[in-house]
Design an enzyme around this catalytic site. Structure first.
Site, mmCIF file in Angstrom:
data_model
loop_
_atom_site.group_PDB
_atom_site.id
_atom_site.type_symbol
_atom_site.label_atom_id
_atom_site.label_comp_id
_atom_site.label_asym_id
_atom_site.label_seq_id
_atom_site.Cartn_x
_atom_site.Cartn_y
_atom_site.Cartn_z
ATOM 1 N N ASN A 144 -4.004 -8.455 4.800
ATOM 2 C CA ASN A 144 -4.467 -7.765 6.011
ATOM 3 C C ASN A 144 -5.195 -8.725 6.948
ATOM 4 O O ASN A 144 -4.994 -8.716 8.162
ATOM 5 C CB ASN A 144 -5.425 -6.627 5.650
ATOM 6 C CG ASN A 144 -4.730 -5.468 4.970
ATOM 7 O OD1 ASN A 144 -3.512 -5.373 4.978
ATOM 8 N ND2 ASN A 144 -5.511 -4.596 4.360
ATOM 9 N N ALA A 167 -8.209 -0.574 7.239
ATOM 10 C CA ALA A 167 -8.225 -2.032 7.447
ATOM 11 C C ALA A 167 -9.252 -2.462 8.487
ATOM 12 O O ALA A 167 -9.197 -3.597 8.966
ATOM 13 C CB ALA A 167 -6.844 -2.509 7.862
ATOM 14 N N ALA A 168 -10.205 -1.599 8.813
ATOM 15 C CA ALA A 168 -11.172 -1.938 9.859
ATOM 16 C C ALA A 168 -11.984 -3.179 9.492
ATOM 17 O O ALA A 168 -12.190 -4.078 10.307
ATOM 18 C CB ALA A 168 -12.098 -0.754 10.115
ATOM 19 N N GLY A 169 -12.454 -3.231 8.241
ATOM 20 C CA GLY A 169 -13.236 -4.390 7.812
ATOM 21 C C GLY A 169 -12.428 -5.665 7.812
ATOM 22 O O GLY A 169 -12.907 -6.730 8.201
ATOM 23 N N ASP A 170 -11.157 -5.560 7.380
ATOM 24 C CA ASP A 170 -10.281 -6.737 7.376
ATOM 25 C C ASP A 170 -10.005 -7.211 8.792
ATOM 26 O O ASP A 170 -9.984 -8.418 9.071
ATOM 27 C CB ASP A 170 -8.960 -6.405 6.674
ATOM 28 C CG ASP A 170 -9.160 -6.038 5.214
ATOM 29 O OD1 ASP A 170 -10.122 -6.543 4.614
ATOM 30 O OD2 ASP A 170 -8.367 -5.236 4.700
ATOM 31 N N ASP A 228 0.826 -1.203 0.000
ATOM 32 C CA ASP A 228 0.000 0.000 0.000
ATOM 33 C C ASP A 228 0.865 1.261 0.000
ATOM 34 O O ASP A 228 1.759 1.400 0.844
ATOM 35 C CB ASP A 228 -0.905 0.035 1.239
ATOM 36 C CG ASP A 228 -2.038 -0.973 1.167
ATOM 37 O OD1 ASP A 228 -2.170 -1.629 0.119
ATOM 38 O OD2 ASP A 228 -2.782 -1.089 2.161
ATOM 39 N N LYS A 237 -6.241 -6.992 0.924
ATOM 40 C CA LYS A 237 -7.269 -7.458 1.859
ATOM 41 C C LYS A 237 -6.956 -8.851 2.397
ATOM 42 O O LYS A 237 -7.175 -9.133 3.569
ATOM 43 C CB LYS A 237 -8.641 -7.433 1.193
ATOM 44 C CG LYS A 237 -9.148 -6.021 0.889
ATOM 45 C CD LYS A 237 -10.597 -6.007 0.459
ATOM 46 C CE LYS A 237 -11.533 -6.341 1.605
ATOM 47 N NZ LYS A 237 -11.503 -5.344 2.687
ATOM 48 N N GLY A 238 -6.430 -9.722 1.529
ATOM 49 C CA GLY A 238 -6.082 -11.057 2.003
ATOM 50 C C GLY A 238 -4.980 -11.030 3.029
ATOM 51 O O GLY A 238 -5.084 -11.626 4.103
#
Length: 564
Positions: free
Chosen positions: A306, A513-516, A276, A303-304
């Site tokens: 993270n 990265a909150a969702g991850d 990133d 995402k993976g």
């Protein structure tokens, strides 16, 4: 029955044949007595039978018997002067049969012999008998546990051949640091300087086996005390030693937690790995507008990756499957995952293909927007999955996202569901043209409000609209639809109904990265056999901490931070 008092008296008689005023002899006598104490402590905590407790103490009493002859002959502990373990076995079980001097009964001979022979080996090797294996592991643990005391009490000049200031000014040899990152003990042949030797003492913790031993290590604060006995004037060394302290402590906490469950369930994350480029700007530029940013930094992401990183840092047993290029970004991503105990053996390293990149713009209000260059992520194929099917077979939960080819996601989902695995899909980035076949058999999906709108093609601004849209995916074959609603909380929809989980308010700094983090924490909690309600609560706490920090993997909290 084993008579420990008798064995100890005979051992003291044996020692009388050596120069007990010799400092090295004195050191080994103290070490022997302390290892006996450590073995007793570990055996007590393990709740072993009385016979096995006494056997553990007897092995500890005799484990270093070969050292005394080594010192007498060579005045050295160096391994190239004598294999003290092999000599001890020969002394006890060879022609002299000295073991009968300490123990009249021969029923435990094979256990004692094997445990002493293997106690100082780099690897314990295969031992088929479970009881023998247990005692071989126990004496290794007890021996290494007392070595912590030795490293704190003995002079640095004796331990390292130099003073602490000199050792702390040195650099860690790359191969030694590589062993630390891989959670391995350090080969003696890789040690090139005094600092390498000191680091190898810390790496001993990776070779501890029993959670009970790890408990003692935590209680005595051995990790921090050993690491910080040296002053590190070399900035790179200081940074690495601080990182090593965190890595080893997480490793120990994870090993202790594993004991609390029958066996920790395993997570396979299949997904993207990106480097990133994190940009901080006041607002999103309009078409034709040029704006100035505050800063830019390179942060491991995707995402993976993270989700794998977060799951590892939170204590999960995690393997990552994905692809990176053969470049510096790929190496950095792998090392970052390894630093939190993620198994990276499933990550494909592709020549001539760049590692994925993401350009993340974070705005003053905490929102973000992301542009992704897929790179190696786009090159994942079904054939790669077929060749590595054992990763799916060995796991309990499969976690995926939408930054890799859809046909690969579909194939992994089918293979996993067929094998009885639970599949969690984070449908981000969302797409309106995902085939209905993908949803069938999924254990859980976690879209956010915007993603749910894109997936369903419907407005989801009200609670009723959110429930209605989520219900469609339950009807398509998803067991649980968990909609994250940012600072509001999250909504669970399944065949039993709907449940809303409000979130505790926090000041959002960066939601990258909150969702991850949420998905990872949820999966870790489920692997620990928590209920779905408990897992959601844990995930909310972890995500709440992550939004108070900048970056992707840099924002992920530790287990201890979430549980505070």
């Amino acid at each position: 029955m084993i008579n420990l008092q008798y064995a100890d008296r005979e051992f003291r008689k044996y020692l009388s044949g050596f120069d007990t005023e010799n400092e090295k002899i004195k050191l080994k006598i103290i070490h022997t007595d302390e290892v006996v104490r450590c073995a007793r402590d570990i055996a007590e905590r393990m709740h072993l039978s009385l016979e096995d407790k006494k056997l553990a103490e007897l092995i500890a009493l005799l484990h270093d018997i070969g050292r005394f002859e080594q010192i007498a002959r060579h005045d050295s502990f160096a391994p190239d002067t004598m294999d003290h373990a092999a000599y001890g076995v020969e002394l006890l079980f060879g022609e002299q049969k000295m073991i009968r001097r300490f123990l009249k009964d021969d029923r435990w001979d094979e256990i004692i012999k094997t445990a002493i022979a293997r106690h100082s080996s780099f690897e314990i090797g295969e031992i088929e008998d479970e009881r023998t294996l247990m005692h071989a592991r126990l004496i290794r643990d007890a021996d290494k546990l007392d070595n912590c005391r030795v490293k704190l009490e003995e002079s640095l000049q004796v331990l390292l051949g130099t003073d602490g200031e000199t050792a702390g000014s040195q650099s860690i040899t790359p191969k030694v640091w590589e062993s630390c990152l891989k959670r391995e003990s350090v080969l003696s042949s890789d040690r090139k300087n005094a600092l390498d030797h000191w680091v190898s003492y810390v790496a001993y913790f990776y070779d501890i086996y029993y959670p009970e031993t790890f408990e003692i290590i935590l209680e005595e604060n051995y990790v921090s005390r050993v690491i910080h006995r040296l002053p590190y004037s070399n900035p790179d060394t200081a940074e690495k030693m601080n990182k090593l302290e965190k890595m080893v402590t997480r490793f120990i906490c994870k090993k202790i937690r594993e004991r609390s469950s029958e066996e920790m369930k395993k997570i396979l994350v299949v997904g993207s790995l990106n480097m990133d480029f994190s940009l901080h700007v006041d607002h999103a530029p309009k078409v034709g507008e040029t704006i100035f940013g505050d800063s830019v930094s390179l942060i491991p992401g995707g995402k993976g990756a993270n989700q794998a990183y977060a799951a590892g840092k939170l204590g999960g047993d995690v393997t990552m499957f994905g692809a990176v290029g053969k470049d510096s970004h790929g190496t950095a991503l792998l090392n970052n995952l390894i630093s939190v105990d993620v198994d990276t053996s499933g990550i494909q390293i592709l020549p001539d293909i760049p590692t994925g990149q993401a350009f993340v713009s974070t705005y003053a209000n905490g929102d973000n927007s992301i542009i992704v260059i897929q790179g190696a992520n786009k090159e994942l194929t079904k054939e790669m999955i077929i060749q590595n099917m054992h990763f799916i077979e060995d796991c309990d939960y499969v976690v995926m996202q939408m930054e890799i080819p859809v046909e690969v996601i579909q194939y992994v989902k089918d293979a996993a569901v067929t094998r009885g695995k639970k599949v969690i899909l984070d449908p981000a980035p969302a797409s309106a043209d995902i085939p209905d076949e993908l949803w069938k058999g999924l254990y859980l999906i976690k879209p956010n409000e915007t993603e749910l709108e894109i997936l369903s093609g419907k407005t989801c601004s009200s609670r009723e609209e959110q429930i209605q849209a989520a219900r469609e995916y339950v009807e398509k074959g998803v067991e649980h639809v968990l909609v994250s609603l940012g600072g509001e909380g999250c909504l669970l929809v399944n065949a039993s109904g709907e449940t809303f989980y409000p979130a505790e308010p926090v000041v959002c700094v960066d939601s990258t990265a909150a969702g991850d983090c949420f998905v990872a924490a949820l999966t870790v909690a489920l692997c620990e056999r928590k209920s779905l309600d408990e897992a959601i609560a844990f995930a909310q706490k972890a995500a709440a901490v992550s939004v108070t920090r900048k970056g992707a993997q840099t924002s992920i909290p530790s287990r201890e931070e979430v549980e505070q």
